[in-house]
Design a protein around this motif. Structure first.
Motif, mmCIF file in Angstrom:
data_model
loop_
_atom_site.group_PDB
_atom_site.id
_atom_site.type_symbol
_atom_site.label_atom_id
_atom_site.label_comp_id
_atom_site.label_asym_id
_atom_site.label_seq_id
_atom_site.Cartn_x
_atom_site.Cartn_y
_atom_site.Cartn_z
ATOM 1 N N ARG A 233 -8.880 22.246 5.579
ATOM 2 C CA ARG A 233 -8.315 21.649 4.349
ATOM 3 C C ARG A 233 -6.961 21.009 4.637
ATOM 4 O O ARG A 233 -6.683 19.884 4.207
ATOM 5 N N ALA A 234 -6.110 21.742 5.351
ATOM 6 C CA ALA A 234 -4.786 21.221 5.675
ATOM 7 C C ALA A 234 -4.887 20.000 6.584
ATOM 8 O O ALA A 234 -4.167 19.008 6.399
ATOM 9 N N THR A 235 -5.772 20.068 7.574
ATOM 10 C CA THR A 235 -5.961 18.938 8.489
ATOM 11 C C THR A 235 -6.398 17.690 7.739
ATOM 12 O O THR A 235 -5.875 16.598 7.977
ATOM 13 N N ARG A 236 -7.338 17.835 6.825
ATOM 14 C CA ARG A 236 -7.787 16.683 6.036
ATOM 15 C C ARG A 236 -6.625 16.110 5.224
ATOM 16 O O ARG A 236 -6.432 14.886 5.148
ATOM 17 N N ALA A 237 -5.827 16.990 4.612
ATOM 18 C CA ALA A 237 -4.714 16.528 3.785
ATOM 19 C C ALA A 237 -3.636 15.828 4.607
ATOM 20 O O ALA A 237 -2.965 14.916 4.114
ATOM 21 N N PHE A 238 -3.472 16.249 5.864
ATOM 22 C CA PHE A 238 -2.490 15.607 6.745
ATOM 23 C C PHE A 238 -3.026 14.317 7.372
ATOM 24 O O PHE A 238 -2.312 13.660 8.134
ATOM 25 N N GLY A 239 -4.265 13.956 7.069
ATOM 26 C CA GLY A 239 -4.837 12.722 7.596
ATOM 27 C C GLY A 239 -5.583 12.892 8.893
ATOM 28 O O GLY A 239 -5.940 11.904 9.540
ATOM 29 N N GLY A 240 -5.844 14.149 9.299
ATOM 30 C CA GLY A 240 -6.603 14.411 10.513
ATOM 31 C C GLY A 240 -8.089 14.522 10.240
ATOM 32 O O GLY A 240 -8.533 14.438 9.091
ATOM 33 N N ASP A 241 -8.854 14.716 11.294
ATOM 34 C CA ASP A 241 -10.305 14.854 11.197
ATOM 35 C C ASP A 241 -10.653 16.343 11.168
ATOM 36 O O ASP A 241 -10.470 17.043 12.171
ATOM 37 N N PRO A 242 -11.158 16.857 10.035
ATOM 38 C CA PRO A 242 -11.423 18.293 9.919
ATOM 39 C C PRO A 242 -12.790 18.724 10.418
ATOM 40 O O PRO A 242 -13.127 19.915 10.350
ATOM 41 N N LEU A 243 -13.608 17.802 10.921
ATOM 42 C CA LEU A 243 -15.014 18.123 11.175
ATOM 43 C C LEU A 243 -15.194 19.234 12.202
ATOM 44 O O LEU A 243 -16.047 20.110 12.029
ATOM 45 N N THR A 244 -14.408 19.237 13.269
ATOM 46 C CA THR A 244 -14.566 20.287 14.285
ATOM 47 C C THR A 244 -14.219 21.648 13.704
ATOM 48 O O THR A 244 -14.932 22.633 13.925
ATOM 49 N N LEU A 245 -13.113 21.731 12.949
ATOM 50 C CA LEU A 245 -12.730 23.000 12.325
ATOM 51 C C LEU A 245 -13.794 23.460 11.334
ATOM 52 O O LEU A 245 -14.105 24.653 11.253
ATOM 53 N N GLU A 246 -14.363 22.526 10.585
ATOM 54 C CA GLU A 246 -15.418 22.880 9.632
ATOM 55 C C GLU A 246 -16.653 23.400 10.379
ATOM 56 O O GLU A 246 -17.301 24.350 9.931
ATOM 57 N N ARG A 247 -16.984 22.763 11.498
ATOM 58 C CA ARG A 247 -18.137 23.226 12.283
ATOM 59 C C ARG A 247 -17.905 24.627 12.827
ATOM 60 O O ARG A 247 -18.792 25.485 12.739
ATOM 61 N N VAL A 248 -16.711 24.870 13.368
ATOM 62 C CA VAL A 248 -16.415 26.197 13.907
ATOM 63 C C VAL A 248 -16.387 27.229 12.791
ATOM 64 O O VAL A 248 -16.835 28.372 12.956
ATOM 65 N N ALA A 249 -15.872 26.851 11.616
ATOM 66 C CA ALA A 249 -15.874 27.765 10.474
ATOM 67 C C ALA A 249 -17.287 28.162 10.101
ATOM 68 O O ALA A 249 -17.583 29.349 9.846
ATOM 69 N N TYR A 250 -18.194 27.191 10.098
ATOM 70 C CA TYR A 250 -19.594 27.475 9.781
ATOM 71 C C TYR A 250 -20.198 28.437 10.795
ATOM 72 O O TYR A 250 -20.964 29.346 10.445
ATOM 73 N N GLN A 251 -19.828 28.259 12.059
ATOM 74 C CA GLN A 251 -20.354 29.133 13.112
ATOM 75 C C GLN A 251 -19.794 30.542 13.023
ATOM 76 O O GLN A 251 -20.379 31.473 13.592
ATOM 77 N N ASN A 252 -18.681 30.718 12.334
ATOM 78 C CA ASN A 252 -18.024 32.021 12.242
ATOM 79 C C ASN A 252 -18.222 32.670 10.880
ATOM 80 O O ASN A 252 -17.335 33.352 10.368
ATOM 81 N N GLN A 253 -19.374 32.446 10.273
ATOM 82 C CA GLN A 253 -19.682 33.129 9.026
ATOM 83 C C GLN A 253 -19.747 34.626 9.278
ATOM 84 O O GLN A 253 -20.307 35.080 10.272
ATOM 85 N N ALA A 254 -19.145 35.385 8.357
ATOM 86 C CA ALA A 254 -19.127 36.846 8.516
ATOM 87 C C ALA A 254 -20.532 37.414 8.405
ATOM 88 O O ALA A 254 -21.349 36.918 7.654
#
Length: 254
Positions: A233-254
């Motif tokens: 979320r922060a990366t997107r707001a700062f103008g960065g590409d959040p896709l890698t973080l979103e992918r890793v987040a999906y892979q780290n579902q509890a």
């Protein structure tokens, strides 16, 4: 009946008297460009958006007149100078605190632990913002505190994405997070992830921290995904590409 292709679906979009469909398609053309792309061909834009080449050519004319797109002498397209101007306006209009504090408050509420944001400063790191845990026993770092760069989860993450060689930095760059158990202080533990700006430039690191007795394996497993999602979320707001973080987040579902 044969299934519809992506370009068949383009023609099946409802006509819009207020131009919303055309605007959506123009935005799709701009979003076809990734940070690593210097330029794209008409065929590449068509493949990435599913739009007809004729549609792209028509909309590209408007984008070129608005300086949001440029057509190069070899026929390739690149993002225009107008996008840079808008980006500069956005950066001036949004304060760092306006982006980070709402995200950090949400994370503190979900985790029940303290949340800090660290920015690199040479061989050190500075705590720019901090949300305190409501627990009476908590990890104490104040805004403005300067800490080592190569110690603690926040420092390790900043060092990793600043190019530090060797381990654990190679692993951090693969995983996009780091867990520190007593690294800086024997009684505390932390979990940190990076935040990026345009061109994958490192902005800082978000850290969840608290006493080791509360930062258990279960806690870490449960909070990896929310922390990575917060960083996206922060990366997107700062103008960065959040896709890698979103992918890793999906892979780290509890």
């Amino acid at each position: 009946m044969a299934p519809k292709t992506s370009q068949d679906r383009e023609t099946s979009l409802p006509a819009s008297s207020d131009g919303v469909a055309a605007l959506d398609r123009a935005i799709a053309i701009l979003n076809a460009f990734k940070p690593q792309d210097r330029s794209l061909s008409l065929a590449e834009i068509s493949a990435r958006t599913g739009l007809y080449k004729s549609t792209i050519l028509r909309l590209a004319g408007s984008l070129i007149r608005g300086h949001l797109l440029e057509r190069l002498p070899d026929g390739l397209y690149r993002i225009g100078s107008g996008a840079f101007r808008l980006g500069a306006i956005y950066q001036r209009s949004v304060a760092t605190a306006d982006i980070l504090l709402p995200i950090m408050y949400d994370l503190a509420e979900e985790s029940g632990e303290s949340v800090a944001f660290y920015a690199p400063a040479g061989n050190l790191r500075t705590c720019l913002y901090r949300i305190e845990s409501k627990h009476p026993i908590r990890y104490h770092v104040r805004e403005g505190d300067v800490l080592p760069l190569h110690v603690g989860s926040g420092g390790r993450v900043l060092a990793a994405f600043s190019g530090k060689a060797g381990e654990p930095y190679e692993t951090i760059r693969r995983n996009y997070y780091f867990v520190s158990l007593g690294d800086r202080d024997p009684d505390t533990a932390g979990l940190s992830v990076p935040v990026f700006g345009p061109g994958a430039a490192l902005v800082g690191a978000i850290t969840l921290a608290g006493p080791r007795m509360r930062i258990s394996d279960d806690f870490i497993g449960q909070m990896k995904r929310p922390l990575l999602t917060a960083a996206a979320r922060a990366t997107r707001a700062f103008g960065g590409d959040p896709l890698t973080l979103e992918r890793v987040a999906y892979q780290n579902q509890a």
